[in-house]
Enzyme design. Sequence first.
Site, PDB file in Angstrom:
ATOM      1  N   GLU A  16       0.898  -1.145   0.000  1.00  0.00           N
ATOM      2  CA  GLU A  16       0.000   0.000   0.000  1.00  0.00           C
ATOM      3  C   GLU A  16       0.937   1.195   0.000  1.00  0.00           C
ATOM      4  O   GLU A  16       1.846   1.274   0.834  1.00  0.00           O
ATOM      5  CB  GLU A  16      -0.893  -0.006   1.241  1.00  0.00           C
ATOM      6  CG  GLU A  16      -1.967  -1.077   1.220  1.00  0.00           C
ATOM      7  CD  GLU A  16      -3.040  -0.822   0.161  1.00  0.00           C
ATOM      8  OE1 GLU A  16      -3.185   0.329  -0.295  1.00  0.00           O
ATOM      9  OE2 GLU A  16      -3.737  -1.782  -0.221  1.00  0.00           O
ATOM     10  N   THR A  31      11.540   2.895   0.487  1.00  0.00           N
ATOM     11  CA  THR A  31      11.363   4.313   0.187  1.00  0.00           C
ATOM     12  C   THR A  31      12.322   5.177   1.003  1.00  0.00           C
ATOM     13  O   THR A  31      12.742   4.774   2.101  1.00  0.00           O
ATOM     14  CB  THR A  31       9.908   4.719   0.509  1.00  0.00           C
ATOM     15  OG1 THR A  31       9.795   6.134   0.472  1.00  0.00           O
ATOM     16  CG2 THR A  31       9.459   4.246   1.886  1.00  0.00           C
ATOM     17  N   ASP A  32      12.609   6.366   0.485  1.00  0.00           N
ATOM     18  CA  ASP A  32      13.410   7.326   1.270  1.00  0.00           C
ATOM     19  C   ASP A  32      12.631   7.833   2.487  1.00  0.00           C
ATOM     20  O   ASP A  32      13.224   8.390   3.413  1.00  0.00           O
ATOM     21  CB  ASP A  32      13.857   8.512   0.393  1.00  0.00           C
ATOM     22  CG  ASP A  32      12.721   9.259  -0.286  1.00  0.00           C
ATOM     23  OD1 ASP A  32      11.549   8.883  -0.114  1.00  0.00           O
ATOM     24  OD2 ASP A  32      13.015  10.243  -1.000  1.00  0.00           O
ATOM     25  N   GLU A  33      11.299   7.630   2.482  1.00  0.00           N
ATOM     26  CA  GLU A  33      10.482   8.161   3.579  1.00  0.00           C
ATOM     27  C   GLU A  33      10.780   7.473   4.920  1.00  0.00           C
ATOM     28  O   GLU A  33      10.427   7.999   5.968  1.00  0.00           O
ATOM     29  CB  GLU A  33       8.991   8.064   3.231  1.00  0.00           C
ATOM     30  CG  GLU A  33       8.659   8.879   2.000  1.00  0.00           C
ATOM     31  CD  GLU A  33       7.174   9.022   1.736  1.00  0.00           C
ATOM     32  OE1 GLU A  33       6.395   9.073   2.695  1.00  0.00           O
ATOM     33  OE2 GLU A  33       6.811   9.071   0.550  1.00  0.00           O
ATOM     34  N   TYR A  42       2.332   5.113   6.589  1.00  0.00           N
ATOM     35  CA  TYR A  42       2.950   4.475   5.420  1.00  0.00           C
ATOM     36  C   TYR A  42       4.443   4.253   5.651  1.00  0.00           C
ATOM     37  O   TYR A  42       4.943   3.123   5.546  1.00  0.00           O
ATOM     38  CB  TYR A  42       2.729   5.335   4.159  1.00  0.00           C
ATOM     39  CG  TYR A  42       3.661   4.977   3.018  1.00  0.00           C
ATOM     40  CD1 TYR A  42       3.550   3.751   2.367  1.00  0.00           C
ATOM     41  CD2 TYR A  42       4.677   5.848   2.602  1.00  0.00           C
ATOM     42  CE1 TYR A  42       4.422   3.399   1.328  1.00  0.00           C
ATOM     43  CE2 TYR A  42       5.543   5.514   1.570  1.00  0.00           C
ATOM     44  CZ  TYR A  42       5.411   4.286   0.935  1.00  0.00           C
ATOM     45  OH  TYR A  42       6.272   3.940  -0.081  1.00  0.00           O
ATOM     46  N   LYS A  82       6.700   0.787   6.062  1.00  0.00           N
ATOM     47  CA  LYS A  82       7.813   0.418   5.168  1.00  0.00           C
ATOM     48  C   LYS A  82       9.096   0.227   5.986  1.00  0.00           C
ATOM     49  O   LYS A  82       9.878  -0.685   5.724  1.00  0.00           O
ATOM     50  CB  LYS A  82       8.027   1.510   4.103  1.00  0.00           C
ATOM     51  CG  LYS A  82       6.917   1.636   3.083  1.00  0.00           C
ATOM     52  CD  LYS A  82       6.737   0.411   2.198  1.00  0.00           C
ATOM     53  CE  LYS A  82       7.894   0.185   1.268  1.00  0.00           C
ATOM     54  NZ  LYS A  82       7.616  -0.977   0.356  1.00  0.00           N
TER      55      LYS A  82
HETATM   56  P1  NAD Z   1       1.413   1.001  -6.419  1.00  0.00           P
HETATM   57  O1  NAD Z   1       0.521   1.405  -5.306  1.00  0.00           O
HETATM   58  O2  NAD Z   1       1.280   1.661  -7.750  1.00  0.00           O
HETATM   59  O3  NAD Z   1       1.304  -0.561  -6.690  1.00  0.00           O
HETATM   60  C1  NAD Z   1       1.259  -1.501  -5.657  1.00  0.00           C
HETATM   61  C2  NAD Z   1       0.869  -2.830  -6.261  1.00  0.00           C
HETATM   62  O4  NAD Z   1       0.851  -3.794  -5.191  1.00  0.00           O
HETATM   63  C3  NAD Z   1      -0.528  -2.844  -6.883  1.00  0.00           C
HETATM   64  O5  NAD Z   1      -0.501  -3.517  -8.111  1.00  0.00           O
HETATM   65  C4  NAD Z   1      -1.378  -3.596  -5.865  1.00  0.00           C
HETATM   66  O6  NAD Z   1      -2.459  -4.295  -6.460  1.00  0.00           O
HETATM   67  C5  NAD Z   1      -0.356  -4.548  -5.273  1.00  0.00           C
HETATM   68  N1  NAD Z   1      -0.709  -4.981  -3.912  1.00  0.00           N
HETATM   69  C6  NAD Z   1      -1.107  -4.184  -2.876  1.00  0.00           C
HETATM   70  N2  NAD Z   1      -1.364  -4.947  -1.805  1.00  0.00           N
HETATM   71  C7  NAD Z   1      -1.100  -6.229  -2.156  1.00  0.00           C
HETATM   72  C8  NAD Z   1      -1.151  -7.473  -1.470  1.00  0.00           C
HETATM   73  N3  NAD Z   1      -1.547  -7.542  -0.190  1.00  0.00           N
HETATM   74  N4  NAD Z   1      -0.807  -8.589  -2.133  1.00  0.00           N
HETATM   75  C9  NAD Z   1      -0.418  -8.538  -3.426  1.00  0.00           C
HETATM   76  N5  NAD Z   1      -0.358  -7.393  -4.133  1.00  0.00           N
HETATM   77  C10 NAD Z   1      -0.693  -6.251  -3.496  1.00  0.00           C
HETATM   78  O7  NAD Z   1       2.886   1.188  -5.830  1.00  0.00           O
HETATM   79  P2  NAD Z   1       4.209   1.639  -6.595  1.00  0.00           P
HETATM   80  O8  NAD Z   1       4.216   3.106  -6.713  1.00  0.00           O
HETATM   81  O9  NAD Z   1       4.386   0.786  -7.799  1.00  0.00           O
HETATM   82  O10 NAD Z   1       5.289   1.245  -5.490  1.00  0.00           O
HETATM   83  C11 NAD Z   1       5.968  -0.005  -5.534  1.00  0.00           C
HETATM   84  C12 NAD Z   1       6.904  -0.063  -4.357  1.00  0.00           C
HETATM   85  O11 NAD Z   1       7.802   1.047  -4.386  1.00  0.00           O
HETATM   86  C13 NAD Z   1       6.195   0.012  -3.009  1.00  0.00           C
HETATM   87  O12 NAD Z   1       6.834  -0.853  -2.126  1.00  0.00           O
HETATM   88  C14 NAD Z   1       6.400   1.450  -2.569  1.00  0.00           C
HETATM   89  O13 NAD Z   1       6.414   1.549  -1.162  1.00  0.00           O
HETATM   90  C15 NAD Z   1       7.754   1.753  -3.158  1.00  0.00           C
HETATM   91  N6  NAD Z   1       8.009   3.178  -3.445  1.00  0.00           N
HETATM   92  C16 NAD Z   1       7.230   3.854  -4.338  1.00  0.00           C
HETATM   93  C17 NAD Z   1       7.505   5.178  -4.617  1.00  0.00           C
HETATM   94  C18 NAD Z   1       6.696   5.959  -5.620  1.00  0.00           C
HETATM   95  O14 NAD Z   1       6.991   7.147  -5.818  1.00  0.00           O
HETATM   96  N7  NAD Z   1       5.727   5.375  -6.293  1.00  0.00           N
HETATM   97  C19 NAD Z   1       8.550   5.839  -3.960  1.00  0.00           C
HETATM   98  C20 NAD Z   1       9.309   5.114  -3.037  1.00  0.00           C
HETATM   99  C21 NAD Z   1       9.040   3.774  -2.810  1.00  0.00           C
END
Ligand code: NAD
Length: 339
Positions: free
Chosen positions: A83, A130-132, A156, A160
């Site tokens: 999430e 994440t950097d957060e 969040y 993480k």
């Molecule tokens: P997103 O929210 O776009 O996608 C998350 C995906 O995980 C979705 O396809 C969702 O269906 C799936 N998912 C959620 N709960 C699930 C569960 N219980 N079982 C199986 N699948 C599940 O996220 P994103 O932006 O692609 O981020 C991917 C990773 O990168 C995450 O771990 C996030 O914390 C990290 N991240 C993202 C960013 C950003 O800017 N988007 C920045 C830093 C870190």
Amino acid sequence: MRIIITGGAGFIGSAFIRKFINKSDIQILNIDKLTYAGNLTAISEAEKQPNYTFLKADISDINLMKDTVGDFAPDILINFAAESHVDRSITNPDSFIRTNIFGTFSLLEACRDYVANSAKKDFLFYHISTDEVFGDLQPLDAPFTENNIYDPSSPYSASKAASDHLVRAWARTYEIDYIISNCSNNFGPFQFPEKLIPKTIIKVLQGEEIPIYGNGMQIRDWLYVDDHVEAIYSILTSGKKNENFNIGGSNEYTNISVVEKICSIIQNIHYPLLDKNFNANSLITFIQDRPGHDTRYAINSEKLKEHIGWSPSKPFDQRLEETVHWYVENRTWWTSLIS
Ligand code: NAD
């Protein structure tokens, strides 16, 4: 190389699949629950490929994860599933605790079983973070390095941070080799419209108010999603293990300046639905700040550049312009999500 990807229907996981599915030596199993953030359109090409399989499942289903990991016998598991939206974590933290913490635990347990019950000695658990987790910075502070202490501010980022601790604990206690990469804010095609850049683009294209938290002076370090997945691939093929890497674009901008850049790009495109005299900046509306809103994130990626040889491929402004064009050209994709 046999790779399990979790969350491969999300924004970053799907970019990884699109980029690497054509490599002949890769077999991918994508496990995704298809929450509101999961979208199979983003990986429709992969679904036609013989080296790709999809399993709709929750990573918290520990018995299913044990069976699935054991059956697929991966070399690497990349955990993108999470999430991921801070606002949602403030109004509804439960699913963040369940997926981000319990889900990671469940995958680690599945991998522990797999490594213990097979002859696999060089398995790698690659965790996307994440950097957060590092909290926030004041304007003159040095960017986060891999050695900063964890100091998360939101449900969040706390979830993480907890998942990162679990990964390191499973490595130390059960000898599950890992990599954790902590990245900055991503942007690019197929990002769900709740995040700042796609939300702003869509608001301008629809001539609607663009809500900006507080005074909009919060600083983020922007990373283009394809550069991010290149960095992940370079790390996982480098032979490195049991280390953290920071991945950032070195593109620090205030939220308000990113929004103004988007307004100006769309103004210059003369998107046909907008009146020629339309002033996109007039849509900017300041709203009450988010509780606990972090002031600034900035990433020091020197370790990655030095040890892996990665750096972002193009300047931020060019990538932002490409991203705006993508949303202009793919209106049907996002209209179906916001309706
Ligand atoms: P997103 O929210 O776009 O996608 C998350 C995906 O995980 C979705 O396809 C969702 O269906 C799936 N998912 C959620 N709960 C699930 C569960 N219980 N079982 C199986 N699948 C599940 O996220 P994103 O932006 O692609 O981020 C991917 C990773 O990168 C995450 O771990 C996030 O914390 C990290 N991240 C993202 C960013 C950003 O800017 N988007 C920045 C830093 C870190």
